[in-house]
Design a protein around this motif. Structure first.
Motif, PDB file in Angstrom:
ATOM      1  N   LEU A  82       0.808  -1.232   0.000  1.00 21.34           N
ATOM      2  CA  LEU A  82       0.000   0.000   0.000  1.00 21.34           C
ATOM      3  C   LEU A  82       0.838   1.277   0.000  1.00 21.34           C
ATOM      4  CD1 LEU A  82      -2.769  -1.025   2.568  1.00 21.34           C
ATOM      5  CD2 LEU A  82      -2.900  -1.064   0.080  1.00 21.34           C
ATOM      6  N   LEU A  83       2.142   1.170  -0.146  1.00 19.35           N
ATOM      7  CA  LEU A  83       3.009   2.344  -0.040  1.00 19.35           C
ATOM      8  C   LEU A  83       2.826   3.338  -1.181  1.00 19.35           C
ATOM      9  CD1 LEU A  83       6.285   0.858   1.442  1.00 19.35           C
ATOM     10  CD2 LEU A  83       4.435   2.069   2.605  1.00 19.35           C
ATOM     11  N   GLY A  84       2.275   2.952  -2.306  1.00 18.33           N
ATOM     12  CA  GLY A  84       2.052   3.880  -3.410  1.00 18.33           C
ATOM     13  C   GLY A  84       0.759   4.661  -3.269  1.00 18.33           C
ATOM     14  N   GLU A  85      -0.071   4.312  -2.304  1.00 20.47           N
ATOM     15  CA  GLU A  85      -1.370   4.961  -2.108  1.00 20.47           C
ATOM     16  C   GLU A  85      -1.213   6.279  -1.339  1.00 20.47           C
ATOM     17  OE1 GLU A  85      -4.170   3.511  -3.366  1.00 20.47           O
ATOM     18  OE2 GLU A  85      -2.922   1.867  -4.117  1.00 20.47           O
ATOM     19  N   GLU A  86      -2.300   7.083  -1.327  1.00 19.20           N
ATOM     20  CA  GLU A  86      -2.302   8.318  -0.529  1.00 19.20           C
ATOM     21  C   GLU A  86      -2.184   7.947   0.946  1.00 19.20           C
ATOM     22  OE1 GLU A  86      -5.068  11.528  -1.232  1.00 19.20           O
ATOM     23  OE2 GLU A  86      -5.606  10.594  -3.151  1.00 19.20           O
ATOM     24  N   ASP A 131      11.313  -5.905   7.871  1.00 22.01           N
ATOM     25  CA  ASP A 131       9.893  -5.701   7.581  1.00 22.01           C
ATOM     26  C   ASP A 131       9.794  -4.522   6.624  1.00 22.01           C
ATOM     27  OD1 ASP A 131       7.162  -5.484   7.512  1.00 22.01           O
ATOM     28  OD2 ASP A 131       6.899  -5.070   9.630  1.00 22.01           O
ATOM     29  N   GLY A 132       9.221  -4.709   5.480  1.00 23.83           N
ATOM     30  CA  GLY A 132       9.137  -3.640   4.481  1.00 23.83           C
ATOM     31  C   GLY A 132       8.014  -2.653   4.749  1.00 23.83           C
ATOM     32  N   ALA A 133       7.263  -2.858   5.827  1.00 23.74           N
ATOM     33  CA  ALA A 133       6.134  -1.968   6.133  1.00 23.74           C
ATOM     34  C   ALA A 133       6.626  -0.685   6.792  1.00 23.74           C
ATOM     35  CB  ALA A 133       5.151  -2.680   7.049  1.00 23.74           C
ATOM     36  N   VAL A 134       5.760   0.331   6.746  1.00 27.14           N
ATOM     37  CA  VAL A 134       6.044   1.603   7.410  1.00 27.14           C
ATOM     38  C   VAL A 134       5.121   1.711   8.613  1.00 27.14           C
ATOM     39  CG1 VAL A 134       6.098   4.115   7.161  1.00 27.14           C
ATOM     40  CG2 VAL A 134       6.691   2.664   5.204  1.00 27.14           C
ATOM     41  N   TYR A 135       5.676   2.106   9.766  1.00 25.97           N
ATOM     42  CA  TYR A 135       4.916   2.256  11.006  1.00 25.97           C
ATOM     43  C   TYR A 135       4.776   3.744  11.321  1.00 25.97           C
ATOM     44  CZ  TYR A 135       5.516  -2.725  11.714  1.00 25.97           C
ATOM     45  OH  TYR A 135       5.477  -4.091  11.572  1.00 25.97           O
ATOM     46  N   TYR A 136       3.530   4.176  11.571  1.00 32.43           N
ATOM     47  CA  TYR A 136       3.244   5.577  11.879  1.00 32.43           C
ATOM     48  C   TYR A 136       2.609   5.672  13.264  1.00 32.43           C
ATOM     49  CZ  TYR A 136       3.676   6.633   6.858  1.00 32.43           C
ATOM     50  OH  TYR A 136       4.124   6.790   5.568  1.00 32.43           O
ATOM     51  N   ASP A 137       3.041   6.661  14.051  1.00 31.15           N
ATOM     52  CA  ASP A 137       2.345   7.009  15.285  1.00 31.15           C
ATOM     53  C   ASP A 137       1.264   8.008  14.892  1.00 31.15           C
ATOM     54  OD1 ASP A 137       3.923   5.430  16.953  1.00 31.15           O
ATOM     55  OD2 ASP A 137       5.428   6.999  17.166  1.00 31.15           O
ATOM     56  N   VAL A 138       0.010   7.694  15.255  1.00 33.05           N
ATOM     57  CA  VAL A 138      -1.121   8.489  14.801  1.00 33.05           C
ATOM     58  C   VAL A 138      -1.944   8.969  15.994  1.00 33.05           C
ATOM     59  CG1 VAL A 138      -3.158   8.505  13.319  1.00 33.05           C
ATOM     60  CG2 VAL A 138      -1.221   7.050  12.727  1.00 33.05           C
ATOM     61  N   THR A 139      -2.275  10.255  16.009  1.00 37.29           N
ATOM     62  CA  THR A 139      -3.219  10.820  16.972  1.00 37.29           C
ATOM     63  C   THR A 139      -4.529  10.999  16.210  1.00 37.29           C
ATOM     64  OG1 THR A 139      -1.432  11.999  18.092  1.00 37.29           O
ATOM     65  CG2 THR A 139      -3.677  12.748  18.541  1.00 37.29           C
ATOM     66  N   PHE A 140      -5.608  10.452  16.764  1.00 35.19           N
ATOM     67  CA  PHE A 140      -6.876  10.464  16.042  1.00 35.19           C
ATOM     68  C   PHE A 140      -8.042  10.574  17.014  1.00 35.19           C
ATOM     69  CE2 PHE A 140      -5.798   6.177  17.133  1.00 35.19           C
ATOM     70  CZ  PHE A 140      -6.987   5.562  17.468  1.00 35.19           C
ATOM     71  N   GLU A 141      -9.205  10.928  16.456  1.00 29.54           N
ATOM     72  CA  GLU A 141     -10.441  10.969  17.223  1.00 29.54           C
ATOM     73  C   GLU A 141     -11.259   9.734  16.868  1.00 29.54           C
ATOM     74  OE1 GLU A 141     -11.495  15.620  17.801  1.00 29.54           O
ATOM     75  OE2 GLU A 141     -11.792  14.786  15.799  1.00 29.54           O
ATOM     76  N   ALA A 142     -11.877   9.152  17.891  1.00 38.21           N
ATOM     77  CA  ALA A 142     -12.688   7.961  17.679  1.00 38.21           C
ATOM     78  C   ALA A 142     -13.980   8.069  18.470  1.00 38.21           C
ATOM     79  CB  ALA A 142     -11.921   6.715  18.113  1.00 38.21           C
ATOM     80  N   VAL A 143     -15.034   7.497  17.931  1.00 40.93           N
ATOM     81  CA  VAL A 143     -16.313   7.418  18.628  1.00 40.93           C
ATOM     82  C   VAL A 143     -16.276   6.143  19.461  1.00 40.93           C
ATOM     83  CG1 VAL A 143     -18.818   7.219  18.384  1.00 40.93           C
ATOM     84  CG2 VAL A 143     -17.514   8.652  16.798  1.00 40.93           C
TER      85      VAL A 143
END
Length: 195
Positions: free
Chosen positions: A17-21, A63-75
């Motif tokens: 999925l690395l080529g996706e937005e 591991d060829g994946a990318v790991y992101y720390d994400v701050t998000f809002e959830a219900v």
């Protein structure tokens, strides 16, 4: 019951999925990872609502994946003791009815439905009162109070929420509406009293 919370988590984006937005991919990955998860303190994560901040991506060795720390809002859905809920009967069984209230179901035991004796009508899959002739079955809408909460994080389907309708202003919505109509003054309704 439903709350909007700001949370932080790490999400893995696979190499395919690395080529996706980046933002939509991260949001989808968070949804796949977290939606439906249950935490005793936070409740059940219903949906990832909005992404506030994405940290720099990190790649781990091997591991060829990318790991992101994400701050998000959830219900989040958090059943709270003494809270009044409205829900739909999703199943009627001999010992009570299960009420759908968002992502979880609560049990309304026969002893907590009414003061009247209740029996199970297996043929029609409903509970029927002995003297009042009232019935409660799948598809009925009710108002109840949460009286017990036991959340199981490992097996969310094993979580238990106990309900009662044995208090004023609680019950099957149809019963409540019928009781309200009976109490209205005759001049307002224009109806004749029953004979």
């Amino acid at each position: 019951m439903y709350k909007l919370m700001k949370l932080v988590d790490t999400v893995r984006i696979p190499p395919t999925l690395l080529g996706e937005e980046v933002m939509p991919t991260i949001k989808n990955a968070l949804r796949e990872k977290l939606e439906g998860q249950v935490d005793k303190k936070l409740g059940s994560l219903v949906t990832v609502y909005n992404i506030d901040e994405v940290g720099e991506g990190h790649i781990l060795v091997g591991d060829g994946a990318v790991y992101y720390d994400v701050t998000f809002e959830a219900v989040m859905f958090i059943p709270e003791l003494q809270e009044i809920i409205e829900g739909e009967v999703v199943e009627a069984v001999g010992f009570g009815v299960f009420i759908g209230m968002g992502p979880m179901d609560g049990l309304l035991h026969v002893s907590q439905i009414t003061d009247d004796f209740i029996s199970y009508d297996a043929k029609n899959a409903r509970l029927v009162t002995k003297t009042g002739g009232k019935a409660i079955a799948e598809g009925d809408h009710v108002r109840a109070r949460i009286v017990a909460v036991s959340i199981n994080e490992r097996e969310p389907k094993e979580s238990k929420i106990g309900l009662t309708m044995r208090q004023t202003a609680l019950g099957k919505l149809q019963w409540l509406e019928e009781a309200r109509r009976k109490k209205q003054p005759q001049e307002v309704t224009g109806e004749r009293p029953p004979e």
